[in-house]
Design a protein around this motif. Structure first.
Motif, PDB file in Angstrom:
ATOM      1  N   LEU A  90       0.822  -1.221   0.000  1.00 49.68           N
ATOM      2  CA  LEU A  90       0.000   0.000   0.000  1.00 49.68           C
ATOM      3  C   LEU A  90       0.857   1.273   0.000  1.00 49.68           C
ATOM      4  O   LEU A  90       2.038   1.234   0.373  1.00 49.68           O
ATOM      5  CB  LEU A  90      -0.911  -0.028   1.227  1.00 49.68           C
ATOM      6  CG  LEU A  90      -1.962  -1.152   1.229  1.00 49.68           C
ATOM      7  CD1 LEU A  90      -2.730  -1.173   2.544  1.00 49.68           C
ATOM      8  CD2 LEU A  90      -2.937  -1.012   0.054  1.00 49.68           C
ATOM      9  N   PRO A  91       0.239   2.390  -0.377  1.00 48.95           N
ATOM     10  CA  PRO A  91       0.979   3.653  -0.392  1.00 48.95           C
ATOM     11  C   PRO A  91       1.595   3.960   0.975  1.00 48.95           C
ATOM     12  O   PRO A  91       0.978   3.680   2.004  1.00 48.95           O
ATOM     13  CB  PRO A  91      -0.109   4.688  -0.726  1.00 48.95           C
ATOM     14  CG  PRO A  91      -1.150   3.932  -1.466  1.00 48.95           C
ATOM     15  CD  PRO A  91      -1.142   2.552  -0.856  1.00 48.95           C
TER      16      PRO A  91
ATOM     17  N   VAL B 283       2.433   1.896  -6.423  1.00 50.79           N
ATOM     18  CA  VAL B 283       1.321   2.362  -5.591  1.00 50.79           C
ATOM     19  C   VAL B 283       1.788   3.433  -4.595  1.00 50.79           C
ATOM     20  O   VAL B 283       1.042   3.825  -3.704  1.00 50.79           O
ATOM     21  CB  VAL B 283       0.599   1.217  -4.829  1.00 50.79           C
ATOM     22  CG1 VAL B 283      -0.060   0.254  -5.801  1.00 50.79           C
ATOM     23  CG2 VAL B 283       1.544   0.487  -3.880  1.00 50.79           C
ATOM     24  N   GLY B 284       3.034   3.888  -4.749  1.00 48.61           N
ATOM     25  CA  GLY B 284       3.531   4.934  -3.849  1.00 48.61           C
ATOM     26  C   GLY B 284       4.126   4.407  -2.566  1.00 48.61           C
ATOM     27  O   GLY B 284       4.132   5.079  -1.536  1.00 48.61           O
ATOM     28  N   ALA B 285       4.648   3.170  -2.611  1.00 48.20           N
ATOM     29  CA  ALA B 285       5.353   2.594  -1.460  1.00 48.20           C
ATOM     30  C   ALA B 285       6.857   2.723  -1.689  1.00 48.20           C
ATOM     31  O   ALA B 285       7.303   2.815  -2.834  1.00 48.20           O
ATOM     32  CB  ALA B 285       4.994   1.118  -1.305  1.00 48.20           C
TER      33      ALA B 285
ATOM     34  N   ALA C 298       4.023   8.790  -7.271  1.00 48.77           N
ATOM     35  CA  ALA C 298       3.120   9.296  -6.232  1.00 48.77           C
ATOM     36  C   ALA C 298       1.684   8.863  -6.556  1.00 48.77           C
ATOM     37  O   ALA C 298       1.263   8.908  -7.711  1.00 48.77           O
ATOM     38  CB  ALA C 298       3.208  10.812  -6.153  1.00 48.77           C
ATOM     39  N   PRO C 299       0.947   8.435  -5.526  1.00 50.02           N
ATOM     40  CA  PRO C 299      -0.439   8.013  -5.757  1.00 50.02           C
ATOM     41  C   PRO C 299      -1.284   9.157  -6.318  1.00 50.02           C
ATOM     42  O   PRO C 299      -1.110  10.311  -5.942  1.00 50.02           O
ATOM     43  CB  PRO C 299      -0.940   7.628  -4.359  1.00 50.02           C
ATOM     44  CG  PRO C 299       0.294   7.313  -3.588  1.00 50.02           C
ATOM     45  CD  PRO C 299       1.351   8.239  -4.120  1.00 50.02           C
ATOM     46  N   ASP C 300      -2.183   8.819  -7.236  1.00 52.58           N
ATOM     47  CA  ASP C 300      -3.155   9.786  -7.752  1.00 52.58           C
ATOM     48  C   ASP C 300      -4.531   9.125  -7.749  1.00 52.58           C
ATOM     49  O   ASP C 300      -4.716   8.068  -7.138  1.00 52.58           O
ATOM     50  CB  ASP C 300      -2.730  10.286  -9.145  1.00 52.58           C
ATOM     51  CG  ASP C 300      -2.673   9.151 -10.177  1.00 52.58           C
ATOM     52  OD1 ASP C 300      -3.076   8.013  -9.858  1.00 52.58           O
ATOM     53  OD2 ASP C 300      -2.217   9.401 -11.310  1.00 52.58           O
TER      54      ASP C 300
ATOM     55  N   TYR D  94      -3.848   3.318   4.966  1.00 57.70           N
ATOM     56  CA  TYR D  94      -2.533   3.680   4.425  1.00 57.70           C
ATOM     57  C   TYR D  94      -2.415   5.188   4.336  1.00 57.70           C
ATOM     58  O   TYR D  94      -3.408   5.901   4.471  1.00 57.70           O
ATOM     59  CB  TYR D  94      -2.318   3.042   3.041  1.00 57.70           C
ATOM     60  CG  TYR D  94      -3.372   3.397   2.021  1.00 57.70           C
ATOM     61  CD1 TYR D  94      -4.459   2.557   1.803  1.00 57.70           C
ATOM     62  CD2 TYR D  94      -3.274   4.570   1.272  1.00 57.70           C
ATOM     63  CE1 TYR D  94      -5.427   2.876   0.865  1.00 57.70           C
ATOM     64  CE2 TYR D  94      -4.235   4.897   0.320  1.00 57.70           C
ATOM     65  CZ  TYR D  94      -5.314   4.040   0.128  1.00 57.70           C
ATOM     66  OH  TYR D  94      -6.265   4.370  -0.795  1.00 57.70           O
ATOM     67  N   LYS D  95      -1.200   5.657   4.105  1.00 58.44           N
ATOM     68  CA  LYS D  95      -0.967   7.092   4.048  1.00 58.44           C
ATOM     69  C   LYS D  95      -0.316   7.460   2.716  1.00 58.44           C
ATOM     70  O   LYS D  95       0.653   6.823   2.299  1.00 58.44           O
ATOM     71  CB  LYS D  95      -0.054   7.501   5.215  1.00 58.44           C
ATOM     72  CG  LYS D  95       0.060   9.002   5.337  1.00 58.44           C
ATOM     73  CD  LYS D  95       0.627   9.444   6.685  1.00 58.44           C
ATOM     74  CE  LYS D  95       0.761  10.962   6.677  1.00 58.44           C
ATOM     75  NZ  LYS D  95       1.583  11.473   7.750  1.00 58.44           N
ATOM     76  N   VAL D  96      -0.865   8.474   2.089  1.00 61.06           N
ATOM     77  CA  VAL D  96      -0.348   8.919   0.791  1.00 61.06           C
ATOM     78  C   VAL D  96       0.703  10.021   1.002  1.00 61.06           C
ATOM     79  O   VAL D  96       0.447  10.996   1.699  1.00 61.06           O
ATOM     80  CB  VAL D  96      -1.506   9.451  -0.086  1.00 61.06           C
ATOM     81  CG1 VAL D  96      -0.968  10.170  -1.317  1.00 61.06           C
ATOM     82  CG2 VAL D  96      -2.423   8.295  -0.488  1.00 61.06           C
TER      83      VAL D  96
END
Lengths: 421, 162
Positions: free
Chosen positions: A114-115, A132-134, A230-232, A247-249
């Motif tokens: 997850l991010p 996924v931004g991890a 970066a997650p979008d 999770y945290k973006v």
């Protein structure tokens, strides 16, 4: 001074307000994973610790995907060692054959990566989860053993190289695989050694998740520690029905500092083919046109996802695989397999004369399910074309995306999709 | 003292130990096939104390720890390279395979040269050409790791201290 997404994730997991490149930190792990090759070595190292328990049975993933379904007695013993350990420690993320898939297709699909996570995996393509931004990076078995025991790993905070893709006017059939091969062709197989590769720009926003996975997957082929996007909105909607925990973006600050910034216009990037024996030998498909091929593989943690199979099927529909070619199609997971089957993609592949295999890493690493003889040449959607990678040391591997692979299987030689449509 | 085995740039872990041998994990078995896709003679002829010389980005590719394990079990004294891929670098330190970074030595050593290495100081003597090189020192943390004998004893010691 601002921080990059990679620096922010590492800082948060090291309990620090900020980190700078070069700094050594110890970071808490959200996930530690291994497969049937690296896992057994990690397990025997873990046992040297003399500990009864893993740090958290919910934060370890053991994925028997490389030599499975087991190809021989020795590999069956490896799977057995993984299975025994998974049962003993009640590892939550363990799958038997029939449910397992290629680790880097399976874990994101199941919402396990997850991010904002810090993930280590005893597999170099662990960097896939950057899509996924991890922060996700490959390690060896001993690092993984220490991670399973302590829940932490040490890292040198990497410098970040930013790759900006401008525009959305892609050439037909170009995918994330072409972008990453193009970059590696520009910077070389050690061009991002020890660095984070951050992919950004309108061209990345326009990419599907499956294409983003392909890109981050091959960050290691430029020597990088991690690849990251970066997650979008697309990321969040991909995760909506999957994420099994909060999770945290994170995103990079506007004033974050980068070692280098490269800018590309996506319209300038043609379909790519990487010549033997390094991924950096990337050229346009036109420069590779006419090269005769013996075997074509569509699959792997790089290109074994549904979008890849759809692209291949779109080109193969109503056509036949050339009589001199063995085409092997390997969906990355059971879910992808089922989805592809429901969509009728297997009818297209089988009618064309292709093999459709159960999910496995198999031929990518020269494990099984499609090994090359001396002097044979493969075109493959996998990630490495090193000497002997798919079999005999005098065989050759060319790398490409699914569109070129499918078109070439019809033509019997490396071809642009336009040549067969 | 040992003989130099010289290899080029971007020696990947598939070449160091091909995946067709990864269905086994014993160091002796892996050593018997070490480097065979680059040089069939290596595994047969390598002698304890010999040295592997690599170019830039040594150990790139797969994270397989079988690669440094195979080299270590070949009884080579050390690897000297211009630079290392990061996972290989970690793995080598973690399992206690001595690796040195020294571009000058890489260009100043020919295949077959007699080499003497002081792992304490990083001094590399080419006895054949009568030249001396100094490897780059490891950062302090890596030195601690090496001194402890690898990652497992290092973590165990930290656990005990805590």
């Amino acid at each position: 001074m601002g921080m990059t997404i990679t620096e922010k994730i590492l800082a948060s997991h090291a309990g620090l307000d900020e980190v700078v490149p070069g700094q050594l930190i110890s970071a808490k792990l959200d996930l530690a994973l291994a497969n049937d090759i690296t896992g057994p070595v990690a397990i025997s190292e873990f046992e040297k610790f003399g500990m009864d328990k893993v740090f958290d049975s919910k934060k370890i993933a053991l994925v028997p995907d490389h030599f499975t379904p087991n190809k021989d007695i020795a590999s069956a013993e490896l799977s057995k060692a993984l299975r025994t350990f998974a049962r003993k420690h009640q590892i939550e993320h363990y799958w038997e054959q029939g449910r397992v898939g290629i680790e880097h297709c399976l874990l994101p699909e199941q919402g396990i990566t997850l991010p904002g996570d810090v993930i280590i995996g005893a597999d170099s393509h662990t960097c896939t989860y950057g899509a996924v931004g991890a922060f996700a990076t490959g390690v060896g078995s001993t690092d993984l053993a220490a991670g399973m025991a302590t829940g932490e790993a040490w890292f040198r905070v990497p410098e970040t190289i930013k790759f900006v893709f401008n525009g959305t006017d892609y050439q037909p059939w170009v995918s994330g695989k072409d972008l990453i091969l193009y970059i590696i062709g520009k910077i070389g197989v050690d061009g991002a050694r020890y660095c984070a590769m951050e992919f950004t720009g309108a061209g990345i926003e326009a990419l599907s998740m499956d294409s983003r996975f392909s890109m981050c997957n091959m960050a290691i082929e430029a020597g990088a520690k991690n690849g990251i996007i970066a997650p979008d909105e697309k990321t969040l909607s991909y995760l909506e029905s999957r994420a099994g925990r909060p999770y945290k973006v994170y995103t990079s600050d506007a004033d974050a500092s980068y070692r280098d910034v490269f800018e590309f216009n996506v319209s300038d990037i043609p379909l790519q083919v990487a010549f033997p024996h390094l991924p950096e030998n990337a050229k346009s498909v036109q420069e590779a046109a006419g090269i005769k091929i013996d075997q074509i593989v569509i699959g792997s943690c790089t290109n074994g996802r549904l979008e890849d199979l759809r692209v291949a099927a779109q080109i193969l529909r109503g056509k036949k695989v050339h009589s001199d070619i063995r085409l092997i199609v390997i969906p990355g997971t059971q879910q992808i397999y089922k989805d592809a089957m429901k969509e009728g993609l297997f009818d297209i592949f089988i009618d064309a004369g292709a093999v459709v295999s159960t999910p496995t890493c198999g031929p990518c690493l020269g494990g099984h399910m499609g090994i090359l003889a001396k002097g044979e040449r493969a075109l493959s959607t996998t990630n490495r074309n090193f000497v002997g990678r798919m079999g005999h040391p005098e065989s050759e591997v060319y790398l490409c995306g699914p569109a070129v692979a499918a078109a070439s299987s019809v033509k019997g030689e490396i071809s642009h999709p336009e040549e067969v449509l | 003292m040992g003989k130099a085995w010289k290899f080029g740039n971007d020696i990947d872990t598939d070449v160091i130990i091909p995946a067709r041998y990864l269905n086994q994990t014993t160091p002796e078995f892996l050593a018997a096939h070490c480097m065979e896709d680059a040089d069939m003679a290596f595994a047969k002829e390598v002698q304890p104390g010999d040295v592997i010389i690599g170019g830039k980005n040594f150990g790139c590719g797969s994270s397989r720890e079988h690669a440094p394990i195979a080299i270590k079990a070949s009884m080579v004294k050390a690897v000297i390279a211009e630079s290392y891929a990061r996972i290989f670098y970690r793995n080598a330190l973690n399992i206690g395979l001595p690796i040195l970074e020294c571009p000058e030595a890489v260009s100043g050593i020919a295949a077959g040269d007699e080499i003497q290495i002081d792992l304490e100081t990083g001094k590399i003597d080419n006895l054949t050409q009568n030249t001396t090189f100094q490897a780059r020192p490891f950062p302090p943390f890596m030195q601690e790791l090496i001194k402890a004998g690898g990652l497992i004893p290092y973590v165990q010691r930290r656990k005990k201290d805590a």
